[in-house]
Write a protein that holds these residues in place. Structure first.
Motif, PDB file in Angstrom:
ATOM      1  N   TYR A  33     -46.417   4.579  13.288  1.00  0.00           N
ATOM      2  CA  TYR A  33     -47.058   4.148  11.978  1.00  0.00           C
ATOM      3  C   TYR A  33     -46.660   2.841  11.400  1.00  0.00           C
ATOM      4  O   TYR A  33     -45.880   1.985  12.124  1.00  0.00           O
ATOM      5  N   MET A  48     -48.306   4.443   7.216  1.00  0.00           N
ATOM      6  CA  MET A  48     -49.639   4.370   7.327  1.00  0.00           C
ATOM      7  C   MET A  48     -50.055   4.643   8.783  1.00  0.00           C
ATOM      8  O   MET A  48     -49.365   4.085   9.565  1.00  0.00           O
ATOM      9  N   THR A  49     -51.064   5.230   8.950  1.00  0.00           N
ATOM     10  CA  THR A  49     -51.572   5.339  10.207  1.00  0.00           C
ATOM     11  C   THR A  49     -52.123   4.281  10.696  1.00  0.00           C
ATOM     12  O   THR A  49     -52.438   3.528  10.023  1.00  0.00           O
ATOM     13  N   VAL A  52     -55.502   3.459   9.928  1.00  0.00           N
ATOM     14  CA  VAL A  52     -56.034   2.867   8.718  1.00  0.00           C
ATOM     15  C   VAL A  52     -55.391   1.634   8.387  1.00  0.00           C
ATOM     16  O   VAL A  52     -56.143   0.760   7.676  1.00  0.00           O
ATOM     17  N   PRO A 136     -53.013   8.601  -0.043  1.00  0.00           N
ATOM     18  CA  PRO A 136     -52.593   9.031   1.143  1.00  0.00           C
ATOM     19  C   PRO A 136     -52.817   8.176   2.326  1.00  0.00           C
ATOM     20  O   PRO A 136     -52.273   8.163   3.284  1.00  0.00           O
ATOM     21  N   LEU A 137     -53.722   6.939   1.897  1.00  0.00           N
ATOM     22  CA  LEU A 137     -53.902   5.951   2.880  1.00  0.00           C
ATOM     23  C   LEU A 137     -52.708   5.348   2.957  1.00  0.00           C
ATOM     24  O   LEU A 137     -52.354   4.703   4.306  1.00  0.00           O
ATOM     25  N   GLY A 139     -49.586   6.426   2.252  1.00  0.00           N
ATOM     26  CA  GLY A 139     -48.414   7.010   2.311  1.00  0.00           C
ATOM     27  C   GLY A 139     -47.361   7.088   1.361  1.00  0.00           C
ATOM     28  O   GLY A 139     -46.266   7.542   1.678  1.00  0.00           O
ATOM     29  N   GLU A 231     -59.807  11.241   6.179  1.00  0.00           N
ATOM     30  CA  GLU A 231     -59.281  11.219   7.436  1.00  0.00           C
ATOM     31  C   GLU A 231     -58.018  12.244   7.484  1.00  0.00           C
ATOM     32  O   GLU A 231     -57.409  12.442   6.406  1.00  0.00           O
ATOM     33  N   LEU A 234     -52.957  11.629   7.817  1.00  0.00           N
ATOM     34  CA  LEU A 234     -52.416  10.924   6.600  1.00  0.00           C
ATOM     35  C   LEU A 234     -51.193  11.345   6.029  1.00  0.00           C
ATOM     36  O   LEU A 234     -51.144  12.427   5.866  1.00  0.00           O
ATOM     37  N   GLN A 236     -48.510  12.246   3.133  1.00  0.00           N
ATOM     38  CA  GLN A 236     -48.355  12.556   1.798  1.00  0.00           C
ATOM     39  C   GLN A 236     -46.951  13.279   1.437  1.00  0.00           C
ATOM     40  O   GLN A 236     -46.815  14.303   1.488  1.00  0.00           O
TER      41      GLN A 236
END
Length: 322
Positions: A33, A48-49, A52, A136-137, A139, A231, A234, A236
């Protein structure tokens, strides 16, 4: 697919791994991440991934630190000076996200809500307000209210459960808590509850003010799958303020907007069966388990995973909260 156990339901909602379960596996995942930061604030605000973070368009307001795996929001004014005013920071963020949305980089922004969610710092200070669908993008921790409305009948307790509209971007057609909604910037939980009760279930404010009971919070760290829309993968992390509402038999909740198809009055056994069949939205099943514990339906005598389940209702989140 077979029936889900109660612990399966907990694991489906609170599904970000715990370090204590497998430290090596956790470290590998954690290192995949990026961490979301605001310039001038020393705390990580969200995970965040990589896909992303690396797709986020870079402007003078953003810096991607690949070495330390950080995406840093560094708002600047027209002269290139750091912006320290809350409202100005949030406006810069809003304009940026609107541009990202128009460029259709992320599917999750198709669910744009025009609602602002709060992001807090380590001193409980409000740092930013962010468009709900974008959270969510990045986090970041989000907040909401969830209420279980129930009726005492000659057959015992029954619970009002709505079905989500088939047109909803997130979890269409799944079952939900009686009333649930997100907490916007500046909104108090109980006032949010009253608004949501009126909007989603046509419940009068005077009934909610008189009879709704605050029952604490539920915290969990969810990783989104395809049912959430947009996506997958993500982060949350969420905190839900929980309420119970013992309702008179003659008060019938009705959809007040396009959020729900209808409401069903179900016995506790029918609710538990629907949960086991995976028909409830994951965080709603998690909350209903907490409700069943508090009301004595789920006990150490009838649930072999009782201690683990109860412990998982209050996950300590690794990001600042108010």
């Amino acid at each position: 697919m077979g029936l889900l156990s109660n612990l399966d339901l907990v694991n489906e909602c609170d599904n970000f791994p715990y370090y204590s379960d497998d430290p090596d596996k956790f470290k590998v995942l954690w290192n995949e991440y990026y961490h979301f930061y605001l310039e001038g604030c020393g705390a990580c605000l969200g995970y965040m991934t990589s896909s992303v973070a690396e797709q986020m368009p870079l402007t003078p307001h953003w810096r991607l630190d690949k070495l330390n795996r950080r995406l840093i929001f560094q708002p600047r004014d027209d002269l290139g000076n750091p912006v320290t005013d809350l409202d100005a920071r949030s406006r810069i963020l809003a304009h940026y996200l609107q541009d990202v949305r128009e460029r259709r980089i992320f599917g999750v922004l198709d669910g744009w809500r025009n609602e602002l969610y709060p992001i807090y710092g380590p001193k409980r200070e409000l740092l930013l307000s962010m468009e709900r669908s974008a959270t969510p993008l990045f986090g970041v921790v989000t907040y909401g209210v969830h209420m279980t409305g129930y009726v005492m009948t000659g057959e015992g307790m029954k619970i009002w459960a709505p079905r989500r509209a088939l047109t909803k971007q997130t979890y269409p057609g799944m079952m939900d808590n009686t009333v649930a909604g997100g907490l916007s910037t500046g909104e108090k939980p109980f006032e949010c509850l009253i608004r949501e009760c009126e909007e989603e279930a046509s419940l009068p404010a005077d009934l909610v003010r008189a009879a709704a009971r605050a029952c604490g919070t539920l915290t969990y760290f969810h990783v989104r799958d395809a049912r959430a829309g947009g996506e997958t993968g993500l982060c949350q992390p969420e905190c839900q303020y929980i309420y119970d509402l013992k309702m008179p038999p003659d008060v019938i909740p009705k959809p007040g907007d396009d959020e729900a198809i209808d409401f069903q009055l179900l016995t506790v056994d029918e609710v538990r069966q629907a949960m086991a069949e995976g028909r409830f939205k994951p965080n709603c099943a998690h909350l209903l388990l907490e409700f069943l514990v508090r009301h004595g339906f789920l006990t150490a005598e009838n649930e072999p995973d009782y201690i683990e389940i109860v412990a998982r209702f209050h996950r300590r989140l690794e990001f600042p909260t108010p």
